[in-house]
Each structure stands twice: as C-alpha cells, then as structure tokens.
Design an enzyme around this catalytic site. Structure first.
Site, PDB file in Angstrom:
ATOM      1  N   ARG A  10      -2.597   1.053 -14.669  1.00 42.60           N
ATOM      2  CA  ARG A  10      -1.348   1.608 -14.706  1.00 42.60           C
ATOM      3  C   ARG A  10      -0.452   0.407 -13.832  1.00 42.60           C
ATOM      4  NH1 ARG A  10      -3.201   6.406 -10.857  1.00 42.60           N
ATOM      5  NH2 ARG A  10      -4.443   4.940 -10.365  1.00 42.60           N
ATOM      6  N   MET A  11      -0.824  -0.379 -13.131  1.00 42.46           N
ATOM      7  CA  MET A  11       0.080  -1.323 -12.481  1.00 42.46           C
ATOM      8  C   MET A  11      -0.139  -2.730 -13.247  1.00 42.46           C
ATOM      9  SD  MET A  11       1.434   0.336 -10.113  1.00 42.46           S
ATOM     10  CE  MET A  11       2.112  -0.822  -8.481  1.00 42.46           C
ATOM     11  N   VAL A  67      -6.847  -5.083  -9.723  1.00 42.45           N
ATOM     12  CA  VAL A  67      -8.023  -4.385  -9.853  1.00 42.45           C
ATOM     13  C   VAL A  67      -7.859  -3.394  -8.542  1.00 42.45           C
ATOM     14  CG1 VAL A  67      -9.031  -6.041 -11.324  1.00 42.45           C
ATOM     15  CG2 VAL A  67      -9.468  -5.893  -8.744  1.00 42.45           C
ATOM     16  N   GLY A 120       5.058   1.821  -8.045  1.00 41.87           N
ATOM     17  CA  GLY A 120       4.382   2.754  -8.753  1.00 41.87           C
ATOM     18  C   GLY A 120       4.768   2.525 -10.242  1.00 41.87           C
ATOM     19  N   LYS A 169       2.389  -3.964   3.466  1.00 37.36           N
ATOM     20  CA  LYS A 169       2.000  -2.768   2.702  1.00 37.36           C
ATOM     21  C   LYS A 169       1.450  -1.830   3.246  1.00 37.36           C
ATOM     22  CE  LYS A 169       2.514  -0.515  -1.199  1.00 37.36           C
ATOM     23  NZ  LYS A 169       1.455   0.243  -1.567  1.00 37.36           N
ATOM     24  N   HIS A 172       3.933   0.323   5.318  1.00 39.39           N
ATOM     25  CA  HIS A 172       4.656   0.929   4.254  1.00 39.39           C
ATOM     26  C   HIS A 172       4.136   2.233   3.895  1.00 39.39           C
ATOM     27  CE1 HIS A 172       5.263   1.859   0.105  1.00 39.39           C
ATOM     28  NE2 HIS A 172       6.437   1.315  -0.101  1.00 39.39           N
ATOM     29  N   ASN A 173       2.758   2.265   3.618  1.00 34.73           N
ATOM     30  CA  ASN A 173       2.073   3.367   3.374  1.00 34.73           C
ATOM     31  C   ASN A 173       1.893   4.415   4.224  1.00 34.73           C
ATOM     32  OD1 ASN A 173       1.590   1.760   0.712  1.00 34.73           O
ATOM     33  ND2 ASN A 173      -0.212   2.948   0.447  1.00 34.73           N
ATOM     34  N   GLU A 176       5.149   5.958   4.362  1.00 33.80           N
ATOM     35  CA  GLU A 176       5.281   6.728   2.984  1.00 33.80           C
ATOM     36  C   GLU A 176       4.644   8.115   3.269  1.00 33.80           C
ATOM     37  OE1 GLU A 176       4.191   5.062  -1.054  1.00 33.80           O
ATOM     38  OE2 GLU A 176       2.366   6.224  -0.580  1.00 33.80           O
ATOM     39  N   TYR A 177       3.280   8.051   4.016  1.00 35.75           N
ATOM     40  CA  TYR A 177       2.713   9.500   4.362  1.00 35.75           C
ATOM     41  C   TYR A 177       3.724  10.411   5.370  1.00 35.75           C
ATOM     42  CZ  TYR A 177      -2.095   7.924   3.203  1.00 35.75           C
ATOM     43  OH  TYR A 177      -3.217   7.261   2.721  1.00 35.75           O
ATOM     44  N   ARG A 268      -3.754  15.701   5.547  1.00 28.49           N
ATOM     45  CA  ARG A 268      -4.168  15.386   4.332  1.00 28.49           C
ATOM     46  C   ARG A 268      -5.575  15.727   4.667  1.00 28.49           C
ATOM     47  NH1 ARG A 268      -2.498  10.187   0.996  1.00 28.49           N
ATOM     48  NH2 ARG A 268      -0.441  10.297   1.347  1.00 28.49           N
TER      49      ARG A 268
HETATM   50  N1  NAI Z   1      -0.888   3.229  -8.830  1.00 28.01           N
HETATM   51  C1  NAI Z   1      -0.018   3.030  -8.036  1.00 28.01           C
HETATM   52  O1  NAI Z   1       1.170   3.763  -7.885  1.00 28.01           O
HETATM   53  C2  NAI Z   1      -0.257   1.889  -7.017  1.00 28.01           C
HETATM   54  C3  NAI Z   1      -1.332   1.135  -7.073  1.00 28.01           C
HETATM   55  N2  NAI Z   1      -1.267   0.017  -6.305  1.00 28.01           N
HETATM   56  C4  NAI Z   1      -2.674  -0.701  -6.176  1.00 28.01           C
HETATM   57  O2  NAI Z   1      -2.804  -1.489  -7.360  1.00 28.01           O
HETATM   58  C5  NAI Z   1      -4.238  -1.718  -7.763  1.00 28.01           C
HETATM   59  C6  NAI Z   1      -4.338  -1.185  -9.067  1.00 28.01           C
HETATM   60  O3  NAI Z   1      -3.867   0.227  -9.278  1.00 28.01           O
HETATM   61  P1  NAI Z   1      -3.953   0.917 -10.648  1.00 28.01           P
HETATM   62  O4  NAI Z   1      -3.298  -0.010 -11.556  1.00 28.01           O
HETATM   63  O5  NAI Z   1      -2.973   2.142 -10.234  1.00 28.01           O
HETATM   64  O6  NAI Z   1      -5.471   1.196 -10.964  1.00 28.01           O
HETATM   65  P2  NAI Z   1      -5.702   1.686 -12.047  1.00 28.01           P
HETATM   66  O7  NAI Z   1      -7.025   2.465 -12.006  1.00 28.01           O
HETATM   67  O8  NAI Z   1      -4.911   2.252 -13.246  1.00 28.01           O
HETATM   68  O9  NAI Z   1      -6.176   0.331 -13.046  1.00 28.01           O
HETATM   69  C7  NAI Z   1      -7.310  -0.427 -12.537  1.00 28.01           C
HETATM   70  C8  NAI Z   1      -7.632  -1.492 -13.699  1.00 28.01           C
HETATM   71  O10 NAI Z   1      -8.599  -2.295 -13.226  1.00 28.01           O
HETATM   72  C9  NAI Z   1      -9.663  -2.663 -13.997  1.00 28.01           C
HETATM   73  N3  NAI Z   1     -10.984  -3.177 -13.590  1.00 28.01           N
HETATM   74  C10 NAI Z   1     -11.656  -2.340 -12.512  1.00 28.01           C
HETATM   75  N4  NAI Z   1     -12.413  -3.286 -12.170  1.00 28.01           N
HETATM   76  C11 NAI Z   1     -12.242  -4.424 -12.797  1.00 28.01           C
HETATM   77  C12 NAI Z   1     -12.983  -5.495 -12.875  1.00 28.01           C
HETATM   78  N5  NAI Z   1     -14.037  -5.928 -11.979  1.00 28.01           N
HETATM   79  N6  NAI Z   1     -12.274  -6.815 -13.544  1.00 28.01           N
HETATM   80  C13 NAI Z   1     -11.539  -6.480 -14.462  1.00 28.01           C
HETATM   81  N7  NAI Z   1     -10.811  -5.164 -14.394  1.00 28.01           N
HETATM   82  C14 NAI Z   1     -11.116  -4.209 -13.539  1.00 28.01           C
HETATM   83  C15 NAI Z   1      -9.887  -1.084 -14.670  1.00 28.01           C
HETATM   84  O11 NAI Z   1     -10.600  -1.056 -16.017  1.00 28.01           O
HETATM   85  C16 NAI Z   1      -8.667  -0.574 -14.606  1.00 28.01           C
HETATM   86  O12 NAI Z   1      -7.841  -0.875 -16.055  1.00 28.01           O
HETATM   87  C17 NAI Z   1      -5.109  -0.984  -6.656  1.00 28.01           C
HETATM   88  O13 NAI Z   1      -5.478  -1.533  -5.663  1.00 28.01           O
HETATM   89  C18 NAI Z   1      -4.017   0.179  -6.012  1.00 28.01           C
HETATM   90  O14 NAI Z   1      -4.230   0.676  -4.660  1.00 28.01           O
HETATM   91  C19 NAI Z   1      -0.372  -0.607  -5.508  1.00 28.01           C
HETATM   92  C20 NAI Z   1       0.807   0.119  -5.302  1.00 28.01           C
HETATM   93  C21 NAI Z   1       0.941   1.357  -6.348  1.00 28.01           C
HETATM   94  O1  5RP Z   2       0.199   2.050  -2.404  1.00 24.51           O
HETATM   95  C1  5RP Z   2       0.545   3.096  -3.304  1.00 24.51           C
HETATM   96  C2  5RP Z   2       1.969   3.801  -3.108  1.00 24.51           C
HETATM   97  O2  5RP Z   2       2.925   3.066  -2.286  1.00 24.51           O
HETATM   98  C3  5RP Z   2      -0.590   3.836  -4.014  1.00 24.51           C
HETATM   99  O3  5RP Z   2       0.177   5.238  -4.610  1.00 24.51           O
HETATM  100  C4  5RP Z   2      -1.570   4.478  -2.847  1.00 24.51           C
HETATM  101  O4  5RP Z   2      -2.629   5.058  -3.691  1.00 24.51           O
HETATM  102  C5  5RP Z   2      -0.978   5.429  -2.189  1.00 24.51           C
HETATM  103  O5  5RP Z   2      -1.820   5.659  -1.049  1.00 24.51           O
HETATM  104  P1  5RP Z   2      -2.986   7.143  -0.854  1.00 24.51           P
HETATM  105  O6  5RP Z   2      -3.761   7.032  -2.183  1.00 24.51           O
HETATM  106  O7  5RP Z   2      -3.762   7.085   0.457  1.00 24.51           O
HETATM  107  O8  5RP Z   2      -1.770   8.296  -0.970  1.00 24.51           O
END
Ligand code: NAI
Ligand code: 5RP
Length: 301
Positions: A10-11, A67, A120, A169, A172-173, A176-177, A268
């Site tokens: 997603r990110m 990741v 996000g 960050k 920040h979270n 957010e909670y 939660r």
């Molecule tokens: N989704 C959100 O709103 C937010 C997410 N984050 C953080 O950003 C990071 C990524 O989050 P998302 O994109 O949401 O997760 P996601 O699950 O959508 O994507 C993670 C990606 O990493 C890949 N991956 C996993 N292990 C790997 C490896 N060893 N080598 C290469 N690729 C690998 C997966 O196949 C997947 O495509 C996490 O740490 C998350 O907590 C931060 C802010 C907001």
């Molecule tokens: O960092 C984020 C938003 O700012 C992510 O959405 C994170 O997953 C939020 O924390 P939690 O999963 O504990 O609700």
C-alpha cells in the site's frame, strides 16, 4: 535521482509512483512478483532479488525500505549489507521501533535514515508527512526524493539524530489513538443520547469551521455516509496497537503521564475480549473488588 524501493505494498507503491511522477529513476523489488509487475508497468525497472536491485543501482546507492516493521527490515538489511558502503543511503519508511532504528544505523555501513511516514493510502495524491532521523548529509542528499514523496518541501524535515524520526512517528500514532478515542466517545454519546441525530450531518457541520474539524473527522463523516449513522455491521474490535504500546512504554520510562493515550490503547485491547467468551479477567476482578470495598452490586453473567 535513482532510487531502489524494497516493499511495494500500500505504501511502497505510492513512494514509487510519486518518485516516478517527479522524474526519478526507480528500481523496484518485492517478494511478491505481482507487486513488482505493477510498478514496472508504471515505469520502474524491476528487480527479482535484492542482489539484482543493488546491482542495478549506481555507485552511490539510495534504497527506500517500505516493508512491514521488524524482521523484514533486518532481513533486507542483511541481504543488502555486502553491497553497501559509507557512500550509500538506506531509508526505512515503515513503522519501525526507534530503538531498532538506532541499532540498525549503528550496524550498517550506509548512512541510515529512519523515516516516520504519515498519510496512509490518501498520500497517493496529496503526498505524505515525513519525519526523518539520521545523518544530516544523508537527509540533504535525499531531499529531491523526500520533496517528491512528501506533500512538498514543507511535508518533510530532519527531526534529529538516528531514531528521532521513528520516535516522532511513534508519538504521532499515540496522538492518533487518542483523537480516534475522543471522536468515538463524542459520537457514542450523540448516538445514544437524547436526540435522534443524523451523525453524518453532525460530522459534516463540524468539519465546516468547527474548532474540532480535522482529517480524522472527515473520515468519521465518510464512515457514517458509507456505513450508515449506526455504523451498520462494523464490529466492536479495534486491531493494531503496537505503536500505541510503544508510546505508552516510553511515557512510563520517561515518567511523562499520557492518560488519554493509555486509555485509548486500553480501549483497543478491551474491544478484543467482548463477545461470547467470559470477558476480561481483570475487569471481572474489578467488579468483584467494588463489592469488596463499597458493597456495590455485583453484575452477574
Ligand atoms: N498502511 C498505512 O497506512 C501505513 C503504513 N506504514 C508502515 O509502512 C510499512 C509498510 O506498510 P504497508 O505498505 O501498509 O504494508 P503492506 O503489507 O501493504 O506492504 C508491505 C509490502 O512489503 C512486501 N515485503 C514483505 N517482506 C518483504 C521483504 N523481506 N522483502 C521485500 N518485500 C517484502 C510485501 O510483499 C508487501 O508488498 C509498515 O511498516 C507500516 O507499518 C506507515 C504509515 C501508514
Ligand atoms: O502508522 C499508521 C498511521 O499513522 C498505520 O496506519 C498504523 O498501522 C497505525 O497504527 P495501528 O495499526 O496500531 O492502528
């Protein structure tokens, strides 16, 4: 600039798209080949392994990890380690614990930037807010990429030394909670209170000029519009919790009381034990203790 991106979920996908849109060259890798294909279609160069990604990048490598926090970050760093030297830069844009980031910064040859990322999936259009910790030279060097991924030059800044980006960050979270909890409580009273209210209309009115307008409140308005004012079949179960737990742990260590964030985190956890089971032992005990100290009536199952 040339940027390697590891993790295209997603990110990471958004990081890639915004870099490509800004004219940067992207080399992309994910364990999921479908994710790589998607970014390749948008103009990135694909890599099938981390070795290949490192080989595709020039002498001064800039690599953004997006990741899941924890082991995947350590695994990626370990696999990349033989390709990295002091002129290279690794950015961890995920929600890593700040102490892990300090450890990683100390153990890698490369300049290491811990980058808290907020916004996000909506960041695809708007850009993210980026809170960055680590060496100043590495931050300056990556500014063109941060300008592209963030909302713009004001959407990112260097918070301080290694760990400080993920520390900010984490806090920040926690905020957010607490905000989610505050909106939740307000709407719960309005939902159960003495007037038959249209909560979408309340949220919309608040979002237009009220002191408490915000993006989270816009998301409340969206939720009522899409689920109905009673939230339809949305369950009483709040997942996640790791970053809020870290915030609470840090507040205890620093002896800085954060009662709203404690409470939001506790709510939660509490939400996960409602349902068919007997419920939380700690709350059953508190019920009984109230009888013990105050002879308050004991609620029975
Ligand atoms: N989704 C959100 O709103 C937010 C997410 N984050 C953080 O950003 C990071 C990524 O989050 P998302 O994109 O949401 O997760 P996601 O699950 O959508 O994507 C993670 C990606 O990493 C890949 N991956 C996993 N292990 C790997 C490896 N060893 N080598 C290469 N690729 C690998 C997966 O196949 C997947 O495509 C996490 O740490 C998350 O907590 C931060 C802010 C907001
Ligand atoms: O960092 C984020 C938003 O700012 C992510 O959405 C994170 O997953 C939020 O924390 P939690 O999963 O504990 O609700």
């Amino acid at each position: 600039m040339e940027l390697g991106i590891v993790g295209l979920g997603r990110m990471g996908q958004i990081v890639a798209d915004r870099c490509l849109d800004a004219g940067h060259d992207v080399v992309a890798y994910d364990v999921d080949s479908d994710a790589v294909e998607e970014v390749t279609a948008a103009g990135a160069r694909p890599a099938e392994t981390l070795d290949e990604l490192a080989g595709e990048l020039g002498a001064e490598k800039r690599i953004w990890l997006m990741v899941p926090a924890g082991e995947p970050v350590d695994m990626a760093l370990e696999d990349l380690s033989e390709h990295l030297d002091g002129e290279d830069i690794v950015i961890d844009g995920g929600n890593s614990h700040f102490e892990d980031s300090v450890r990683r910064a100390e153990s890698t040859e490369a300049g290491y930037l811990d980058c808290g990322t907020s916004g996000g999936p909506a960041g695809a259009e708007l850009g993210f807010s980026l809170m960055i910790g680590g060496p100043e030279w590495a931050y300056e060097e990556c500014t063109p990429v941060f300008d592209a991924v963030a909302t713009g030059p004001d959407g990112h800044d260097r918070m301080g030394p290694s760990g400080s980006g993920h520390y900010v960050k984490m806090v920040h979270n926690g905020v957010e909670y607490a905000l989610m909890q505050a909106y939740g409580e307000g709407f719960e009273l309005l939902h159960n209170g003495r007037y038959d209210l249209d909560l979408e209309a309340v949220a919309r009115t608040w979002n237009n000029g009220a002191v408490i307008r915000s993006w989270l409140l816009e998301l409340c308005e969206e939720a009522f519009r899409e689920e109905g004012g009673d939230l339809g079949d949305v369950a009483d179960h709040v997942a996640g919790g790791s970053t809020g737990t870290w915030t609470v742990q840090e507040s205890l260590e620093q002896e800085v009381p954060l009662p709203l964030i404690y409470q939001a985190l506790a709510e939660r956890f509490a939400s996960r034990s409602t349902g068919d089971g007997p419920g939380r032992f700690s709350r059953r005990l508190a019920n009984r203790l109230r009888y013990g100290f105050g002879r308050h009536e004991i609620e029975r199952m």
